[in-house]
Write a protein that holds these residues in place. Structure first.
Motif, mmCIF file in Angstrom:
data_model
loop_
_atom_site.group_PDB
_atom_site.id
_atom_site.type_symbol
_atom_site.label_atom_id
_atom_site.label_comp_id
_atom_site.label_asym_id
_atom_site.label_seq_id
_atom_site.Cartn_x
_atom_site.Cartn_y
_atom_site.Cartn_z
ATOM 1 N N PRO A 29 0.791 -1.231 0.000
ATOM 2 C CA PRO A 29 0.000 0.000 0.000
ATOM 3 C C PRO A 29 0.829 1.290 0.000
ATOM 4 O O PRO A 29 0.307 2.354 -0.308
ATOM 5 C CB PRO A 29 -0.837 -0.103 1.278
ATOM 6 N N ASP A 30 2.132 1.179 0.300
ATOM 7 C CA ASP A 30 2.960 2.391 0.270
ATOM 8 C C ASP A 30 3.517 2.671 -1.125
ATOM 9 O O ASP A 30 4.310 3.585 -1.305
ATOM 10 C CB ASP A 30 4.092 2.311 1.301
ATOM 11 N N THR A 61 9.983 5.819 -4.293
ATOM 12 C CA THR A 61 9.455 4.592 -3.682
ATOM 13 C C THR A 61 8.706 3.721 -4.685
ATOM 14 O O THR A 61 8.384 2.577 -4.380
ATOM 15 C CB THR A 61 8.519 4.915 -2.497
ATOM 16 N N ASP A 62 8.442 4.235 -5.874
ATOM 17 C CA ASP A 62 7.729 3.479 -6.904
ATOM 18 C C ASP A 62 8.664 2.846 -7.940
ATOM 19 O O ASP A 62 8.206 2.324 -8.947
ATOM 20 C CB ASP A 62 6.718 4.369 -7.629
ATOM 21 N N ILE A 63 9.964 2.888 -7.684
ATOM 22 C CA ILE A 63 10.940 2.320 -8.624
ATOM 23 C C ILE A 63 11.721 1.239 -7.904
ATOM 24 O O ILE A 63 12.388 1.497 -6.905
ATOM 25 C CB ILE A 63 11.912 3.405 -9.144
ATOM 26 N N GLU A 64 11.626 0.033 -8.411
ATOM 27 C CA GLU A 64 12.329 -1.097 -7.813
ATOM 28 C C GLU A 64 13.125 -1.801 -8.895
ATOM 29 O O GLU A 64 12.597 -2.117 -9.963
ATOM 30 C CB GLU A 64 11.310 -2.062 -7.199
ATOM 31 N N ASN A 111 1.881 3.989 -10.072
ATOM 32 C CA ASN A 111 3.037 4.205 -10.949
ATOM 33 C C ASN A 111 4.166 3.206 -10.667
ATOM 34 O O ASN A 111 5.211 3.271 -11.314
ATOM 35 C CB ASN A 111 3.604 5.618 -10.766
ATOM 36 N N TYR A 112 3.958 2.319 -9.718
ATOM 37 C CA TYR A 112 4.976 1.374 -9.283
ATOM 38 C C TYR A 112 5.548 0.594 -10.467
ATOM 39 O O TYR A 112 4.820 0.045 -11.281
ATOM 40 C CB TYR A 112 4.364 0.427 -8.257
#
Length: 129
Positions: A55-56, A97-100, A60-61
């Protein structure tokens, strides 16, 4: 050699695929010193019912998986991760936080390319950077 897969929600990923591919490729050329003609990207746009995330993260993840020959220095891989995150964030306005990103390294002999095992290929670039 670098094979890159990008996962994200289809309605968010599809409109940015070309620009994201250019960002990724420019970073790979700069940091991994890949030749400009070595672009191997696959985009996997997902339906909301096929993409679960914490949820965080927002819609755009992005998940970016990079498969490369082993041999790059740890610092080179860290530089690639940092530059990708910075450029995606700045150029596409996607939250940090949306880029892994995950880098998978495998021995050259585990690849089959142009009819040969990867360790038998003659490459026009260095892997040990």
């Amino acid at each position: 050699m670098a094979q890159i897969k990008v996962y994200g929600l289809g309605d968010r990923l599809n409109p940015i695929k070309a620009k994201l591919s250019n960002i990724i490729h420019d970073c790979a050329i700069e940091i991994l010193q890949l030749p400009p003609d070595k672009r191997f990207h696959r985009f996997l746009p997902l339906d909301e019912s096929d993409f679960y995330y914490p949820p965080d993260r927002s819609n755009n993840y992005l998940i970016i998986e990079i498969s490369i020959f082993e041999g790059r220095a740890v610092e080179t891989k860290k530089q690639l991760i940092r530059l990708l995150i910075q450029n995606i964030h700045e150029k596409l306005n996607i939250s940090l936080t949306d880029i892994e990103i995950t880098i998978f390294e495998t021995p050259k002999h585990n690849w089959g390319i142009r009819g040969l095992p990867g360790d038998e290929l003659v490459l026009n670039y260095k892997v040990e950077v």
